[in-house]
Design a protein around this motif. Structure first.
Motif, PDB file in Angstrom:
ATOM      1  N   UNK A   2       0.786  -1.130  -0.062  1.00  0.00           N
ATOM      2  CA  UNK A   2      -0.085  -0.063  -0.081  1.00  0.00           C
ATOM      3  C   UNK A   2       0.899   1.326   0.102  1.00  0.00           C
ATOM      4  N   UNK A   3       0.165   2.334  -0.271  1.00  0.00           N
ATOM      5  CA  UNK A   3       1.059   3.580  -0.380  1.00  0.00           C
ATOM      6  C   UNK A   3       1.205   4.059   0.957  1.00  0.00           C
ATOM      7  N   UNK A   4       0.671   3.872   1.961  1.00  0.00           N
ATOM      8  CA  UNK A   4       1.079   4.064   3.531  1.00  0.00           C
ATOM      9  C   UNK A   4       1.987   3.269   3.909  1.00  0.00           C
ATOM     10  N   UNK A   5       2.204   2.206   3.420  1.00  0.00           N
ATOM     11  CA  UNK A   5       3.477   1.327   3.652  1.00  0.00           C
ATOM     12  C   UNK A   5       4.615   1.873   3.155  1.00  0.00           C
ATOM     13  N   UNK A   6       4.387   2.143   1.784  1.00  0.00           N
ATOM     14  CA  UNK A   6       5.606   2.718   0.993  1.00  0.00           C
ATOM     15  C   UNK A   6       6.204   3.966   2.059  1.00  0.00           C
ATOM     16  N   UNK A   7       5.238   4.693   2.242  1.00  0.00           N
ATOM     17  CA  UNK A   7       5.581   6.210   2.981  1.00  0.00           C
ATOM     18  C   UNK A   7       6.296   5.708   4.388  1.00  0.00           C
ATOM     19  N   UNK A   8       5.725   5.071   5.144  1.00  0.00           N
ATOM     20  CA  UNK A   8       6.246   4.564   6.226  1.00  0.00           C
ATOM     21  C   UNK A   8       7.668   3.853   6.068  1.00  0.00           C
ATOM     22  N   UNK A  10       9.849   4.626   3.630  1.00  0.00           N
ATOM     23  CA  UNK A  10      10.679   5.825   3.262  1.00  0.00           C
ATOM     24  C   UNK A  10      10.996   6.557   4.708  1.00  0.00           C
ATOM     25  N   UNK A  11      10.091   6.704   5.572  1.00  0.00           N
ATOM     26  CA  UNK A  11      10.371   7.435   6.598  1.00  0.00           C
ATOM     27  C   UNK A  11      11.393   6.716   7.675  1.00  0.00           C
ATOM     28  N   UNK A  12      11.189   5.422   7.557  1.00  0.00           N
ATOM     29  CA  UNK A  12      12.014   4.439   8.450  1.00  0.00           C
ATOM     30  C   UNK A  12      13.368   4.470   7.832  1.00  0.00           C
ATOM     31  N   UNK A  13      13.632   4.371   6.282  1.00  0.00           N
ATOM     32  CA  UNK A  13      14.920   4.532   5.785  1.00  0.00           C
ATOM     33  C   UNK A  13      15.393   5.567   6.056  1.00  0.00           C
ATOM     34  N   UNK A  14      14.817   6.638   6.251  1.00  0.00           N
ATOM     35  CA  UNK A  14      15.242   8.093   6.281  1.00  0.00           C
ATOM     36  C   UNK A  14      16.062   8.353   7.818  1.00  0.00           C
ATOM     37  N   UNK A  16      13.816   8.731  10.240  1.00  0.00           N
ATOM     38  CA  UNK A  16      12.573   9.420  11.079  1.00  0.00           C
ATOM     39  C   UNK A  16      11.904   8.815  12.157  1.00  0.00           C
ATOM     40  N   UNK A  17      11.294   7.186  11.351  1.00  0.00           N
ATOM     41  CA  UNK A  17      10.674   6.448  12.255  1.00  0.00           C
ATOM     42  C   UNK A  17      11.626   5.260  12.726  1.00  0.00           C
ATOM     43  N   UNK A  18      11.226   4.612  13.739  1.00  0.00           N
ATOM     44  CA  UNK A  18      11.759   3.155  14.073  1.00  0.00           C
ATOM     45  C   UNK A  18      10.379   2.467  14.213  1.00  0.00           C
ATOM     46  N   UNK A  19      10.623   1.057  13.969  1.00  0.00           N
ATOM     47  CA  UNK A  19       9.380   0.269  14.140  1.00  0.00           C
ATOM     48  C   UNK A  19       9.771  -0.810  14.983  1.00  0.00           C
ATOM     49  N   UNK A  28       5.070   1.927  15.183  1.00  0.00           N
ATOM     50  CA  UNK A  28       5.962   2.730  14.848  1.00  0.00           C
ATOM     51  C   UNK A  28       6.184   4.052  15.755  1.00  0.00           C
ATOM     52  N   UNK A  29       7.315   4.605  15.871  1.00  0.00           N
ATOM     53  CA  UNK A  29       7.788   5.587  16.742  1.00  0.00           C
ATOM     54  C   UNK A  29       8.533   6.756  16.082  1.00  0.00           C
ATOM     55  N   UNK A  30       8.443   8.026  16.355  1.00  0.00           N
ATOM     56  CA  UNK A  30       9.292   9.016  15.793  1.00  0.00           C
ATOM     57  C   UNK A  30      10.740   8.962  16.452  1.00  0.00           C
ATOM     58  N   UNK A  31      11.952   8.882  15.539  1.00  0.00           N
ATOM     59  CA  UNK A  31      13.087   9.032  16.083  1.00  0.00           C
ATOM     60  C   UNK A  31      13.694  10.465  16.290  1.00  0.00           C
TER      61      UNK A  31
END
Length: 88
Positions: A2-8, A10-14, A16-19, A28-31
């Motif tokens: 899904x689009x949401x999964x792709x966005x998450x 990308x944020x994880x790879x950047x 910004x997020x940890x899972x 998920x949480x903001x890093x």
């Protein structure tokens, strides 16, 4: 995927997020704390634009400072007047 999964992802790879996976669920949480400040700024900009749009439709001028702090409230609006009304 899904689009949401792709966005998450990308944020994880950047960074910004940890899972954290717990069984079939993913939490998920903001890093990066700066991400909250960025989101807060975006929220204020969006509310300011919405307040200006609503004011334009209703004929009411909006206090720009009020619009950028998250919307309008009592005392944040000023009725527009015609040039004749302003002189009296």
């Amino acid at each position: 995927v899904s689009t949401v999964s792709r966005h998450l992802a990308l944020l994880r790879e950047a960074g910004i997020l940890a899972d954290e996976r717990r069984g079939a669920q993913v939490f998920y949480r903001l890093v990066a704390p700066a991400a909250l400040e960025l989101l807060g700024g975006a929220d204020r900009v969006a509310w300011g634009a919405a307040a200006r749009d609503a004011a334009a439709l209703s004929g009411v001028a909006v206090d720009e400072a009020a619009a950028t702090r998250g919307g309008t409230g009592p005392g944040d609006e000023v009725q527009r007047s015609t040039p004749q009304e302003a002189r009296s």
